[in-house]
Motif scaffolding. Structure first.
Motif, PDB file in Angstrom:
ATOM      1  N   ARG A  25      40.489  52.619  41.856  1.00 28.13           N
ATOM      2  CA  ARG A  25      39.065  52.366  42.103  1.00 28.13           C
ATOM      3  C   ARG A  25      38.538  53.269  43.218  1.00 28.13           C
ATOM      4  O   ARG A  25      37.378  53.667  43.208  1.00 28.13           O
ATOM      5  N   SER A  38      30.856  51.766  40.276  1.00 27.59           N
ATOM      6  CA  SER A  38      30.089  50.567  40.618  1.00 27.59           C
ATOM      7  C   SER A  38      28.593  50.736  40.353  1.00 27.59           C
ATOM      8  O   SER A  38      27.893  49.754  40.093  1.00 27.59           O
ATOM      9  N   THR A  95      38.438  41.824  37.542  1.00 28.56           N
ATOM     10  CA  THR A  95      38.554  41.253  38.892  1.00 28.56           C
ATOM     11  C   THR A  95      39.908  40.581  39.120  1.00 28.56           C
ATOM     12  O   THR A  95      40.086  39.887  40.117  1.00 28.56           O
ATOM     13  N   LEU A 128      39.329  42.657  43.079  1.00 30.05           N
ATOM     14  CA  LEU A 128      38.331  43.691  43.338  1.00 30.05           C
ATOM     15  C   LEU A 128      36.956  43.242  42.852  1.00 30.05           C
ATOM     16  O   LEU A 128      36.860  42.378  41.969  1.00 30.05           O
ATOM     17  N   PRO A 129      35.879  43.832  43.384  1.00 33.83           N
ATOM     18  CA  PRO A 129      34.535  43.442  42.948  1.00 33.83           C
ATOM     19  C   PRO A 129      34.321  43.730  41.468  1.00 33.83           C
ATOM     20  O   PRO A 129      34.901  44.673  40.907  1.00 33.83           O
ATOM     21  N   ALA A 130      33.469  42.928  40.836  1.00 38.25           N
ATOM     22  CA  ALA A 130      33.155  43.118  39.424  1.00 38.25           C
ATOM     23  C   ALA A 130      32.413  44.433  39.226  1.00 38.25           C
ATOM     24  O   ALA A 130      31.627  44.872  40.077  1.00 38.25           O
TER      25      ALA A 130
END
Length: 479
Positions: free
Chosen positions: A171, A177, A203, A207-209
């Motif tokens: 990521r 994002s 996720t 980790l953030p969506a």
């Protein structure tokens, strides 16, 4: 009867049927040899070991671990992982590694991909032949086993979960994002992508969506491959993905092989995107990043990728290096040239930022970022990187591959004396600087009595003519 390891240890990995070729005894001998030949000489105190979802994996890992520790080297087991997950662990832990996988092969197979610390390759000329030789001696004469040497202090074994670190690392290399929302169908083929995709694109690793609607196909880990072979290079194994992309009105589809180190892409119509087009797309993104940083970019490509790859990358300011097929060869060239990126037509993609190793998941992130960063559909993007017509790889069973190859070479040397001929990997004949434009490569399989043909030309008619002419020569045995 002792197995001949030359039957399963080839140019760049170990691959065989279980248990007749790759048994726990064989795995243990290879573990001892790997510790002695690779780990110890470079001062490594530990080896990281992982495995895919095949049922034979844990037993073989235990045997390999016993061999490594008997030789006095520690083992860090990371459990189930993708091959690029093992490479990440090797790089992050700065330790040699062993990945137990047979990639896309049927369930009866298993294998081992070996690497030095930092995910550096171990191939025929970089230690694998020596590993094979020593392991063979151990199998032939068990009295040489280091476990019988009281002077050797056995290594220890520890278990570490590296999935979250792997996902966060990827990521951090490509930011998706801020892209427009995309719907993506992912076919894991019951392989390790069913484990890694939820962590990287979802996720599951905390980790953030992301702005992705992931439609999963065959995410259940099952080394018997109940739905289809985990080999997206075979068009029949893409049929379910192609149908699902259309059914779900998705923006694209991704298919991974069994150990999830290769990624194949289909567009919004369900049509496959050539790995050469993906190589060009991702390569241009990496080249742009290098130029922005004030560096001169180099990109590696194997000799059966489309001529569009060097054409486009050179026009963008990159130096391109053509190399033979095979991950150990490409990784060596990546490191030698400090290349930012490398691509193979088999859908292996290599990144300097990923320890010069291959990772299908990082390539997938690049495709998602490129698609989601602009308004056009994937089919329009792919068309930009696919100006020529290719045959795809065509296999022919032959009794004498060398004679068939020379028959083709002689015919084309006579008919096209101005064509370029080279032997970097098999036979390549290129008429690219003349008219009409075409080239082909003919390579012998390392494991089967096959010749593999790839043809590319400026248009369909030329490609078909060259393809059919070469196949006629290959498949006509001498009287």
């Amino acid at each position: 009867m002792t197995i001949d390891l030359a039957d399963i240890i080839k140019a760049y990995d170990v691959r065989g049927t279980v248990p007749d070729q790759l048994s726990p005894d064989v795995a243990r001998a290879i573990g001892v040899a790997f510790a002695r030949v690779v780990a110890a000489p470079e001062g490594a105190t530990r080896v990281v070991v992982g495995h895919d979802m095949r049922e034979s994996g844990p037993e073989l890992v235990d045997a390999f671990t016993a061999g490594v520790t008997a030789a006095g080297v520690d083992v860090v087991r990371i459990g189930r992982c993708s091959t690029d997950g093992l490479y990440h662990a090797s790089g992050a832990l700065d330790a040699p590694g062993a990945m137990f996988t047979a990639s896309h092969n049927p369930a009866v197979y298993n294998g081992i991909k070996l690497c030095r610390a930092g995910a550096r390759p171990v191939g025929q000329d970089t230690g694998l032949a020596d590993v094979r030789e020593l392991a063979q001696r151990l199998l032939d004469d068990p009295s040489t086993d280091p476990s019988d040497d009281d002077a050797v202090t056995p290594g220890t074994v520890s278990d570490v979960d590296t999935l979250a670190d792997y996902a966060a690392f990827l990521r951090g290399l490509v930011d998706v994002s801020g892209i427009r929302p995309l719907k993506v169908v992912v076919d894991a083929g019951n392989g390790m992508a069913g484990y890694t995709v939820p962590a990287v694109l979802g996720t599951a690793a905390g980790l953030p969506a992301l702005p992705l609607d992931v439609v999963p196909l065959y995410f259940e880990l099952d080394g018997s491959f109940p739905n289809h072979e985990a080999n997206p290079l075979d068009p029949k194994n893409l049929e379910d993905l192609r149908a699902a992309v259309v059914e779900h009105d998705a923006d694209l589809g991704l298919a991974f092989d069994g150990d999830a180190d290769r990624c194949f892409v289909v567009d919004e119509h369900g049509d496959p995107v050539s790995p050469s087009a993906v190589t060009a797309l991702v390569g241009l993104r990496e080249v742009a990043k290098e130029l922005e940083a004030g560096r001169t970019p180099t990109v590696i490509h194997n000799l059966i990728t489309s001529r569009a790859v060097p054409d486009l990358l050179q026009a963008a300011g990159a130096t391109t290096v053509r190399t033979r097929v095979g991950h150990s060869f490409i990784k060596a060239q990546m490191a030698q040239h400090d290349a930012v990126f490398g691509g193979e037509h088999s859908a292996h993609y290599y990144f300097r930022d990923f320890f010069f190793a291959d990772t299908g998941m990082l390539a997938a992130l690049h495709v998602l970022a490129a698609l989601g960063g602009q308004p056009h559909p994937l089919s329009a993007l792919a068309e930009m990187y696919s100006p020529y017509v290719a045959s795809g790889e065509i296999n022919s069973t032959v009794t004498d591959a060398a004679a068939a190859t020379e028959r083709v070479r002689d015919a084309y040397a006579s008919a096209y004396p101005q064509a370029d001929v080279d032997r970097l990997d098999g036979l390549t004949v290129a008429h690219w600087d003349g008219h009409p434009q075409w080239w082909f490569n003919l390579r012998a399989s390392n494991t089967e009595p096959l010749l593999r043909l790839n043809v590319e030309a400026a248009d369909e008619d030329i490609m078909v003519k060259v393809r059919d002419d070469v196949l006629s020569l290959v498949r006509t045995e001498d009287a």
